[in-house]
Enzyme design. Sequence first.
Site, PDB file in Angstrom:
ATOM      1  N   ASP A 213      36.216  49.608  40.589  1.00 27.63           N
ATOM      2  CA  ASP A 213      36.395  48.173  40.359  1.00 27.63           C
ATOM      3  C   ASP A 213      37.340  47.536  41.367  1.00 27.63           C
ATOM      4  O   ASP A 213      38.176  48.209  41.961  1.00 27.63           O
ATOM      5  CB  ASP A 213      36.979  47.934  38.956  1.00 27.63           C
ATOM      6  CG  ASP A 213      35.997  48.275  37.855  1.00 27.63           C
ATOM      7  OD1 ASP A 213      34.914  48.813  38.154  1.00 27.63           O
ATOM      8  OD2 ASP A 213      36.331  47.989  36.691  1.00 27.63           O
ATOM      9  N   HIS A 359      39.254  52.762  40.507  1.00 29.10           N
ATOM     10  CA  HIS A 359      39.503  51.537  41.282  1.00 29.10           C
ATOM     11  C   HIS A 359      39.593  51.841  42.774  1.00 29.10           C
ATOM     12  O   HIS A 359      40.183  52.848  43.155  1.00 29.10           O
ATOM     13  CB  HIS A 359      40.805  50.878  40.820  1.00 29.10           C
ATOM     14  CG  HIS A 359      40.724  50.342  39.419  1.00 29.10           C
ATOM     15  ND1 HIS A 359      40.922  51.137  38.319  1.00 29.10           N
ATOM     16  CD2 HIS A 359      40.441  49.105  38.952  1.00 29.10           C
ATOM     17  CE1 HIS A 359      40.769  50.405  37.226  1.00 29.10           C
ATOM     18  NE2 HIS A 359      40.473  49.157  37.572  1.00 29.10           N
TER      19      HIS A 359
HETATM   20 ZN   LIG Z   1      39.097  44.995  37.456  1.00 30.17          ZN
END
Ligand SMILES: [Zn+2]
Length: 399
Positions: A213, A359
């Site tokens: 992400d 991430h």
């Molecule tokens: Zn996020």
Amino acid sequence: MKKLFKILIIAFMVCVLFIPSFSYADQVHRVTPGESLYRIGEKYGVTTNELIQNNSFLKSPNTLFVNQVIIIPETGQSVTYRVQAGDSLYRISQKFGVSMEALAQANRLKNWDTLYIGQILYVPSDSYTVKPGDTLYLIAQKFGVSVTALAKENNLNNLDYIYVGQVLTIPGSKSNTQKPGSGVLVDPRAEKYPDTFYFKGSSNSRRIALTFDDGPDEIYTPAILDILKAHNAKATFFLLGSKVKEQPELVNRMIKEGHTIGNHTWTHPDLRKVTNERLVSEIKQTEKAIMEVSGLTTSIMRAPYGAANESVIEQLQDLNYKVIDWNIDTADWRAETTSDEILINTLTNVTEDSIVLMHDSPADRSATVRALPELITTLNRNGYTFITTDEMLDVQAYR
Ligand SMILES: [Zn+2]
């Protein structure tokens, strides 16, 4: 004398900088030639059974591969907390739901008013009392544990419903010796919106969907793409529209190398707290940016922070989006999370059809980059393959 003092100060700073806010119960072991689970257990003082329970991803406990990771369970560990700017003993006691007396006693504090930033406090409790405004996500963040682990530990079926005054057990703390097995976490949002909200697959096969992400990021995204390519692993990237414009070539590299891209809004707001107009513009603006760069129109998205209640899900449903959550949180969004902790958080929780939250942006993601090759190799050798979320869930990524 002065010099010695300086050295002591530096030594102290080094200690403070390298002690994580929270200690983890488990540790990472890398298998050397000739090692068996029994031998590893002997080395660490745990039983073979405990090792098998803690490493449920193992395909055959009798066949270990050299360099593969085994997570060693450890008991009797306590939670530690590093004092931050603005903290007082009162605030810390509120944070952890323990009394100031208990904190002072556990840390032999003579003067309750003099805490210093970076001071390590031992938190003599494994429970937390839910306060107004708390969400499971916020509590997990507070304690540096994953939402999944927290929900499992407390047998929570509905991640949206915790109540003020509810006492939660924090996983990884002293009295917690129960290890997550292959228990399947139920998410009522997936039950209520089976064609819109997903948090894991349902094929019961050894497939993992890694998700990244908040990118693309000019430093960490290429590093992650290189690793995925080297291991022939596919993943899903949930992109921020604002960054898509800055890194168009990375977006196209993702697609070219067989990964899926999805929508992660433009400014990363908590969608539960914005108007419908704002939600629509966050999604549509990002959709447009991705379309302009890649020619593809996204139809899967991930809500920032995973913060999707029924109203948010229904608004996204109206936009014809599938909402993809996760069931394994690597906690790599915490600045203090090390690559070993990412391995621990993933390998002790992984089940068939897991969707894993990681991430590639916006902060330093070197821990994620370091953990990734070992994570993929260890799971690969135990029969897992890495696929995109749309393949796992059998949904259309683009329209
Ligand atoms: Zn996020």
